[in-house]
Design an enzyme around this catalytic site. Structure first.
Site, PDB file in Angstrom:
ATOM      1  N   ARG A  76      28.711  40.525  17.467  1.00  0.00           N
ATOM      2  CA  ARG A  76      30.131  40.063  17.225  1.00  0.00           C
ATOM      3  C   ARG A  76      30.382  38.578  17.346  1.00  0.00           C
ATOM      4  O   ARG A  76      31.128  38.042  16.669  1.00  0.00           O
ATOM      5  CB  ARG A  76      30.980  40.581  18.608  1.00  0.00           C
ATOM      6  CG  ARG A  76      32.120  39.912  18.925  1.00  0.00           C
ATOM      7  CD  ARG A  76      32.709  40.449  20.113  1.00  0.00           C
ATOM      8  NE  ARG A  76      33.743  39.576  20.582  1.00  0.00           N
ATOM      9  CZ  ARG A  76      35.059  40.064  20.648  1.00  0.00           C
ATOM     10  NH1 ARG A  76      35.345  40.896  19.491  1.00  0.00           N
ATOM     11  NH2 ARG A  76      36.033  39.324  21.230  1.00  0.00           N
ATOM     12  N   HIS A 130      34.893  37.491  13.867  1.00  0.00           N
ATOM     13  CA  HIS A 130      33.860  38.544  14.628  1.00  0.00           C
ATOM     14  C   HIS A 130      33.045  39.092  13.513  1.00  0.00           C
ATOM     15  O   HIS A 130      33.849  39.791  12.753  1.00  0.00           O
ATOM     16  CB  HIS A 130      34.907  39.330  15.530  1.00  0.00           C
ATOM     17  CG  HIS A 130      35.447  38.973  16.603  1.00  0.00           C
ATOM     18  ND1 HIS A 130      36.911  39.142  17.085  1.00  0.00           N
ATOM     19  CD2 HIS A 130      35.086  37.695  17.569  1.00  0.00           C
ATOM     20  CE1 HIS A 130      36.979  38.524  18.365  1.00  0.00           C
ATOM     21  NE2 HIS A 130      35.789  37.592  18.384  1.00  0.00           N
ATOM     22  N   HIS A 181      41.468  40.708  11.893  1.00  0.00           N
ATOM     23  CA  HIS A 181      40.468  41.454  12.738  1.00  0.00           C
ATOM     24  C   HIS A 181      40.407  42.845  12.421  1.00  0.00           C
ATOM     25  O   HIS A 181      41.435  43.207  11.844  1.00  0.00           O
ATOM     26  CB  HIS A 181      40.884  40.895  14.197  1.00  0.00           C
ATOM     27  CG  HIS A 181      40.338  39.644  14.516  1.00  0.00           C
ATOM     28  ND1 HIS A 181      39.471  39.205  15.359  1.00  0.00           N
ATOM     29  CD2 HIS A 181      41.235  38.187  14.248  1.00  0.00           C
ATOM     30  CE1 HIS A 181      39.536  37.909  15.718  1.00  0.00           C
ATOM     31  NE2 HIS A 181      40.460  37.447  14.901  1.00  0.00           N
ATOM     32  N   GLU A 192      45.121  43.266  13.335  1.00  0.00           N
ATOM     33  CA  GLU A 192      44.036  44.069  13.846  1.00  0.00           C
ATOM     34  C   GLU A 192      44.011  45.430  12.895  1.00  0.00           C
ATOM     35  O   GLU A 192      45.059  46.201  12.738  1.00  0.00           O
ATOM     36  CB  GLU A 192      44.229  44.613  15.137  1.00  0.00           C
ATOM     37  CG  GLU A 192      43.944  43.444  16.243  1.00  0.00           C
ATOM     38  CD  GLU A 192      42.563  43.296  16.516  1.00  0.00           C
ATOM     39  OE1 GLU A 192      41.562  43.806  16.014  1.00  0.00           O
ATOM     40  OE2 GLU A 192      42.106  42.222  17.127  1.00  0.00           O
ATOM     41  N   GLU A 212      33.371  42.863  12.054  1.00  0.00           N
ATOM     42  CA  GLU A 212      34.579  43.509  11.732  1.00  0.00           C
ATOM     43  C   GLU A 212      34.525  43.354   9.981  1.00  0.00           C
ATOM     44  O   GLU A 212      35.326  42.533   9.543  1.00  0.00           O
ATOM     45  CB  GLU A 212      35.760  42.839  12.200  1.00  0.00           C
ATOM     46  CG  GLU A 212      35.645  42.886  13.980  1.00  0.00           C
ATOM     47  CD  GLU A 212      36.665  42.187  14.594  1.00  0.00           C
ATOM     48  OE1 GLU A 212      37.549  41.492  14.057  1.00  0.00           O
ATOM     49  OE2 GLU A 212      36.669  42.211  15.985  1.00  0.00           O
TER      50      GLU A 212
END
Length: 433
Positions: free
Chosen positions: A243, A187, A312, A387, A190
């Site tokens: 993104r 993505h 991510h 994440e 990020e």
């Protein structure tokens, strides 16, 4: 990462970051700006209010849903274009939907970041004091291969839609070792993801810490810091909040979500069939050359690869399959126990608290991801998604301050040691070579 109802994706500018067609209508657009775009936090107190706010996401591309509530108690974080402000607030107030203004000018954080990065361009060696462009990361990978020819091999998984190299490296200290795949930057916005992946790679190569050395030498490492090179370059050049990939879908919409495009339960849950949506799953599975090429590379490692780890941001979560269903995977208990030990290890250095769980239950439904694909089709049974920082209360987590890059890398490497030790103790790599 993204929060959403029927779609799912990446976060603060998230579930379907409405895309602002006015700024992104042509490939060679001017730098996208968000001057006087306001951020509101909306917390519905009834099911009717929840449905009312969720419906706004489909009705207007002047609203950018950074986070979309799935149930009562969750919140919406919504960026509102200046010309939409009166209608937006009137709707909330007429329905008595609780809301608060969080940020009056979203652009401010991007301006500060751009000025800092512009001023640092004449810097010295590659380091982790700030974020790097795609060209800088690729040049550093080339340098590693040149300086460490016995341990580092350049990898080329193919070309992106805009003909950029899908560049990675293999780090190996000898033959016959199980493989670990590290995926970063799928993505585009990020930025802490490729920064963390390159930090870990550097430590695996240069650290003198005994635990890091043991980890580095136990596995063959396949490391791709930027799995979406076109999108990442676009975040530096045009739109910081981009993104997706950059393939054109009609005259006004670009790109598919490369973490909803893999051929495993594709387009079933947590995706969108709207090409302008942040979580658009693509015209078919592997419609994006980036995911198709990376998958072809991973398939060549079948039988050797023991773990697939994707990075991510953000929310401080450690996730594992499945995303397309709430049904548990065959080794769910192992994955859950390994995750528990991993997040405890991560918290030791700086106290950073992570939550963990299978994707469907821990965040939201999300099908067609790389980690689910590697688990479900390639028999890679140690498959996790990090994440990274910051936690879920932040609204601007994609703009993580650069002084958090090294701490994020340190604690993530600490946890990765535990993750691979715990899974190794359970015999997951015994047949991989």
């Amino acid at each position: 990462m993204v929060r959403l109802n029927s779609a799912a994706g990446s976060r603060w500018w998230a579930p379907a970051m409405a895309i602002l067609a006015l700024a992104l209508s042509v490939e060679a657009a001017e730098v996208a700006r968000y001057d006087n775009y306001r951020l509101y936090r909306v917390t519905p107190h009834s099911e009717a209010q929840l449905r009312s706010v969720a419906a706004m996401e489909q009705a207007s591309d002047s609203l950018i849903f950074l986070e979309t509530a799935r149930k009562l108690g969750d919140r919406f974080d919504i960026v509102v274009a200046p010309h939409k402000l009166a209608d937006f607030t009137e709707t909330l107030e007429s329905d008595y939907i609780p809301h608060e203004l969080i940020e009056q000018n979203v652009q401010r954080a991007f301006d500060e970041e751009r000025v800092r990065l512009t001023n640092k361009r004449a810097k010295g060696p590659f380091d982790w004091n700030d974020y790097h462009t795609l060209e800088e990361i690729h040049a550093w990978l080339d340098q590693l291969a040149s300086e460490h020819p016995k341990e580092v091999e350049l990898l080329d998984a193919g070309r992106s839609h805009q003909n950029r190299t899908m560049k990675g490296v293999k780090l190996s200290y000898g033959p016959g070792r199980p493989g670990v795949f590290l995926e970063g930057g799928i993505h585009a916005r990020e930025w802490i993801s490729p920064a963390t992946v390159t930090y870990i790679l550097n430590q695996l190569l240069t650290s003198e810490d005994a635990k890091v050395r043991a980890l580095a030498e136990k596995f063959d490492w396949y490391v791709f810091p930027n799995a979406n090179p076109d999108g990442y370059a676009y975040t530096f050049q045009v739109n910081r909040l981009w993104r997706k990939t950059r393939k054109a879908y009609g005259p006004f919409c670009y790109g598919a979500d490369p973490n909803r495009n893999w051929d495993f339960h594709w387009a079933e849950q947590g995706t969108s069939n709207n090409a302008c949506s942040d979580t658009y799953h693509g015209s078919e599975a592997f419609s994006e050359v980036e995911t198709r090429s990376l998958a072809a590379f991973v398939e060549k490692l079948r039988g050797k690869l023991g773990a697939y780890i994707a990075f991510h941001s953000y929310s401080q979560l450690l996730l594992f399959p499945y995303g397309h269903t709430g049904a548990h995977s065959p080794n769910h208990q192992d994955l859950n126990e390994i995750a528990e030990a991993t997040v405890k290890s991560l918290a030791k250095r700086y106290g950073t608290q992570y939550k963990y769980g299978n994707v469907y239950d821990a965040i939201y439904p999300a099908s067609g991801s790389s980690v689910d694909w590697s688990y479900g089709t390639q028999d890679v049974k140690i498959a996790y998604t990090y994440e990274l920082r910051p936690d879920g209360d932040a609204w601007n987590g994609f703009v993580l301050p650069p002084n958090e890059i090294v701490p994020t890398g340190e604690e993530t490497l600490d946890s990765l040691i535990t993750l691979l030790e715990e899974s190794s103790a359970r015999g997951y790599y015994d047949e991989k070579h």
